[in-house]
Design a protein around this motif. Structure first.
Motif, PDB file in Angstrom:
ATOM      1  N   LYS A 290      16.568 -20.626 -27.379  1.00 25.55           N
ATOM      2  CA  LYS A 290      17.021 -19.702 -28.436  1.00 25.55           C
ATOM      3  C   LYS A 290      17.243 -18.275 -27.919  1.00 25.55           C
ATOM      4  N   THR A 291      16.120 -17.615 -27.570  1.00 28.82           N
ATOM      5  CA  THR A 291      16.193 -16.188 -27.233  1.00 28.82           C
ATOM      6  C   THR A 291      16.899 -15.958 -25.897  1.00 28.82           C
ATOM      7  N   GLY A 292      17.965 -15.176 -25.928  1.00 30.36           N
ATOM      8  CA  GLY A 292      18.669 -14.850 -24.688  1.00 30.36           C
ATOM      9  C   GLY A 292      19.739 -15.862 -24.325  1.00 30.36           C
ATOM     10  N   THR A 293      19.712 -17.019 -25.007  1.00 33.06           N
ATOM     11  CA  THR A 293      20.730 -18.042 -24.761  1.00 33.06           C
ATOM     12  C   THR A 293      21.673 -18.092 -25.962  1.00 33.06           C
ATOM     13  N   ILE A 294      21.110 -18.384 -27.144  1.00 34.99           N
ATOM     14  CA  ILE A 294      21.895 -18.404 -28.381  1.00 34.99           C
ATOM     15  C   ILE A 294      21.948 -16.984 -28.972  1.00 34.99           C
ATOM     16  N   THR A 295      20.835 -16.275 -28.847  1.00 35.77           N
ATOM     17  CA  THR A 295      20.818 -14.878 -29.303  1.00 35.77           C
ATOM     18  C   THR A 295      21.056 -13.957 -28.111  1.00 35.77           C
ATOM     19  N   LYS A 296      21.292 -12.694 -28.417  1.00 32.38           N
ATOM     20  CA  LYS A 296      21.600 -11.730 -27.357  1.00 32.38           C
ATOM     21  C   LYS A 296      20.383 -11.409 -26.485  1.00 32.38           C
ATOM     22  N   GLY A 297      19.199 -11.698 -27.002  1.00 29.14           N
ATOM     23  CA  GLY A 297      17.987 -11.437 -26.210  1.00 29.14           C
ATOM     24  C   GLY A 297      17.605  -9.971 -26.186  1.00 29.14           C
ATOM     25  N   LYS A 298      18.123  -9.222 -27.176  1.00 28.29           N
ATOM     26  CA  LYS A 298      17.745  -7.806 -27.281  1.00 28.29           C
ATOM     27  C   LYS A 298      17.118  -7.571 -28.654  1.00 28.29           C
ATOM     28  N   PRO A 299      15.908  -8.081 -28.838  1.00 29.57           N
ATOM     29  CA  PRO A 299      15.267  -7.975 -30.153  1.00 29.57           C
ATOM     30  C   PRO A 299      14.930  -6.539 -30.527  1.00 29.57           C
ATOM     31  N   GLU A 300      14.947  -6.281 -31.820  1.00 29.84           N
ATOM     32  CA  GLU A 300      14.565  -4.959 -32.337  1.00 29.84           C
ATOM     33  C   GLU A 300      13.583  -5.118 -33.482  1.00 29.84           C
TER      34      GLU A 300
ATOM     35  N   ALA B 227       7.614  -7.373 -37.317  1.00 28.27           N
ATOM     36  CA  ALA B 227       8.701  -8.349 -37.312  1.00 28.27           C
ATOM     37  C   ALA B 227       9.854  -7.839 -36.463  1.00 28.27           C
ATOM     38  N   VAL B 228      10.427  -8.780 -35.722  1.00 29.83           N
ATOM     39  CA  VAL B 228      11.467  -8.450 -34.763  1.00 29.83           C
ATOM     40  C   VAL B 228      12.665  -9.356 -35.021  1.00 29.83           C
ATOM     41  N   ALA B 229      13.874  -8.785 -34.939  1.00 30.57           N
ATOM     42  CA  ALA B 229      15.075  -9.612 -35.123  1.00 30.57           C
ATOM     43  C   ALA B 229      15.968  -9.513 -33.901  1.00 30.57           C
ATOM     44  N   ASP B 230      16.606 -10.601 -33.621  1.00 29.52           N
ATOM     45  CA  ASP B 230      17.545 -10.662 -32.507  1.00 29.52           C
ATOM     46  C   ASP B 230      18.844 -11.221 -33.092  1.00 29.52           C
ATOM     47  N   THR B 231      19.988 -10.676 -32.715  1.00 30.51           N
ATOM     48  CA  THR B 231      21.234 -11.164 -33.305  1.00 30.51           C
ATOM     49  C   THR B 231      21.832 -12.272 -32.437  1.00 30.51           C
TER      50      THR B 231
ATOM     51  N   ILE C 178      22.129 -18.953 -17.829  1.00 34.95           N
ATOM     52  CA  ILE C 178      22.833 -17.823 -18.417  1.00 34.95           C
ATOM     53  C   ILE C 178      22.898 -16.730 -17.343  1.00 34.95           C
ATOM     54  N   GLY C 179      24.112 -16.272 -17.034  1.00 39.85           N
ATOM     55  CA  GLY C 179      24.296 -15.317 -15.938  1.00 39.85           C
ATOM     56  C   GLY C 179      23.529 -14.018 -16.110  1.00 39.85           C
ATOM     57  N   THR C 180      23.245 -13.655 -17.369  1.00 41.47           N
ATOM     58  CA  THR C 180      22.504 -12.425 -17.644  1.00 41.47           C
ATOM     59  C   THR C 180      20.994 -12.682 -17.648  1.00 41.47           C
ATOM     60  N   GLY C 181      20.605 -13.912 -17.340  1.00 40.10           N
ATOM     61  CA  GLY C 181      19.194 -14.289 -17.404  1.00 40.10           C
ATOM     62  C   GLY C 181      18.426 -13.969 -16.131  1.00 40.10           C
ATOM     63  N   THR C 182      17.266 -14.591 -16.009  1.00 41.39           N
ATOM     64  CA  THR C 182      16.397 -14.317 -14.860  1.00 41.39           C
ATOM     65  C   THR C 182      16.897 -15.048 -13.612  1.00 41.39           C
TER      66      THR C 182
ATOM     67  N   ASP D   1      17.733 -19.154 -20.017  1.00 46.12           N
ATOM     68  CA  ASP D   1      17.790 -17.883 -19.283  1.00 46.12           C
ATOM     69  C   ASP D   1      16.445 -17.442 -18.729  1.00 46.12           C
ATOM     70  N   GLY D   2      15.364 -18.003 -19.245  1.00 44.19           N
ATOM     71  CA  GLY D   2      14.043 -17.457 -18.934  1.00 44.19           C
ATOM     72  C   GLY D   2      13.318 -18.164 -17.806  1.00 44.19           C
ATOM     73  N   VAL D   3      12.288 -17.502 -17.317  1.00 43.84           N
ATOM     74  CA  VAL D   3      11.390 -18.107 -16.334  1.00 43.84           C
ATOM     75  C   VAL D   3      10.798 -19.392 -16.928  1.00 43.84           C
ATOM     76  N   ASN D   4      10.473 -19.316 -18.232  1.00 44.16           N
ATOM     77  CA  ASN D   4       9.943 -20.462 -18.985  1.00 44.16           C
ATOM     78  C   ASN D   4      10.856 -21.677 -18.964  1.00 44.16           C
ATOM     79  N   ASP D   5      12.151 -21.431 -18.832  1.00 40.73           N
ATOM     80  CA  ASP D   5      13.129 -22.514 -18.929  1.00 40.73           C
ATOM     81  C   ASP D   5      13.331 -23.250 -17.603  1.00 40.73           C
ATOM     82  N   ALA D   6      12.876 -22.657 -16.498  1.00 38.20           N
ATOM     83  CA  ALA D   6      13.180 -23.206 -15.173  1.00 38.20           C
ATOM     84  C   ALA D   6      12.803 -24.683 -15.000  1.00 38.20           C
ATOM     85  N   PRO D   7      11.573 -25.089 -15.368  1.00 42.04           N
ATOM     86  CA  PRO D   7      11.242 -26.514 -15.200  1.00 42.04           C
ATOM     87  C   PRO D   7      12.162 -27.436 -16.013  1.00 42.04           C
TER      88      PRO D   7
END
Ligand code: ADP
Ligand code: MG
Length: 287
Positions: free
Chosen positions: A39-49, A158-162, A249-253, A232-238
């Motif tokens: 979800k975060t950084g892949t489907i969403t922009k990964g810039k939560p506010e 609460a944080v939202a990401d678009t 994702i090219g903008t990922g880790t 995109d995340g370190v978590n996703d590597a495995p």
């Protein structure tokens, strides 16, 4: 497949921003049945506010100071919010990150917990009847984190990401190509469902701990499916390694890019259906 046609195909892909690590993956992508997306950084922009904060100033000071020690995007959002509010950060004496749950820190002589329900349950924090408020944020697609100081509940941040603008179209195209599209996230079920709805995904696997992501991929493979994982995340590597095709994702880790079989530049999701079209065209030319 002839080496020449594969070379032409990967060359065409590269021109569009689809970087294959090897020609065999161009063929592999042709056989996919399902695509799993973080979800975060892949489907969403990964810039939560931060959109909402229900606590007092002291809670914000302690919460934001504690989050300074975390590299999570959620922490970045909280620190930015507190900075904007001119909060004085205090020194952190102890910091522990609890993957998939949140953080625990000791500062100003106090114990600070920030995280999800699982974290609060583990520390037996009484939510003081604020579950309803939490559910409301989540229904809006926000990631709501709970705060406890010295064992007492102190509010919600609460944080939202678009979502990425092109995500709905990319997902539509993937479905038209006959793929099952599944969202995989560590976030809670309700927030995940709200985001999934915005992009047209109807299968959601939520509340997954970082170390469980790869297991979920295996479960789908055990049903006889060829699966791609996008992350995109370190978590996703495995999970990227476990999947039949790992898409970073090219903008990922860097870690995710290393683990993947191909990378999409700028994290443009439309490049995934495009890669599949190039694969089809390449395979057809061969036959
Ligand atoms: P994701 O799949 O979104 O990357 P994670 O496994 O990193 O999910 O995190 C899952 C959940 O754990 C988050 O939605 C949040 O509730 C909680 N969490 C993780 N890191 C933090 C943090 N630094 N501060 C507060 N909560 C956190
Ligand atoms: Mg992510």
């Amino acid at each position: 497949a002839t080496p020449t046609s594969i070379m032409v195909g990967t060359g065409r892909a590269a021109e569009s921003g689809i970087l294959f690590k090897g020609g065999e993956h161009l063929e592999g992508i042709h056989q996919l049945n399902a695509i799993v997306m973080d979800k975060t950084g892949t489907i969403t922009k990964g810039k939560p506010e931060v959109t909402d904060f229900t606590g007092d100033e002291e809670a914000l000071q302690l919460l934001a100071s504690a989050e300074k020690g975390s590299e999570h995007p959620l922490a970045g959002a909280i620190v930015a919010y507190a900075t904007e509010k001119n909060i004085d950060f205090v020194e952190v004496d102890e910091f522990d990150s609890i993957p998939g749950h949140g953080i625990e820190a000791r500062l100003a002589g106090k114990q600070v917990l920030v995280g999800n329900r699982k974290l609060m349950n583990d520390y037996q924090i009484d939510m003081e009847g604020n579950e309803e408020e939490l559910v409301e944020f989540e229904t809006d697609g926000k990631t709501a984190m709970l705060i406890a100081i010295d064992g007492a509940y102190r509010g919600i941040v609460a944080v939202a990401d678009t979502i990425k603008e092109t995500a709905p179209q990319a997902i539509r195209e993937l479905k038209e190509q006959g793929l099952e599209v599944i969202m995989l996230t560590g976030d809670n079920e309700r927030t995940a469902q709200a985001i999934a709805k915005q992009v047209g995904i109807d299968q959601v696997i939520a509340g997954v701990l970082p170390e469980e992501k790869a297991d979920k991929i295996k479960e789908i493979q055990d049903m006889g499916k060829k699966v791609a994982m996008v992350g995109d995340g370190v978590n996703d590597a495995p999970a990227l390694v476990t999947a039949d095709i790992g898409i970073a994702i090219g903008t990922g880790t860097e870690v995710a890019i290393e683990a993947a079989d191909l990378t999409i530049l700028g994290g443009e999701l439309l490049l995934i259906p495009k890669a599949i079209r190039i694969s089809h065209a390449t395979i057809q030319n061969i036959r």
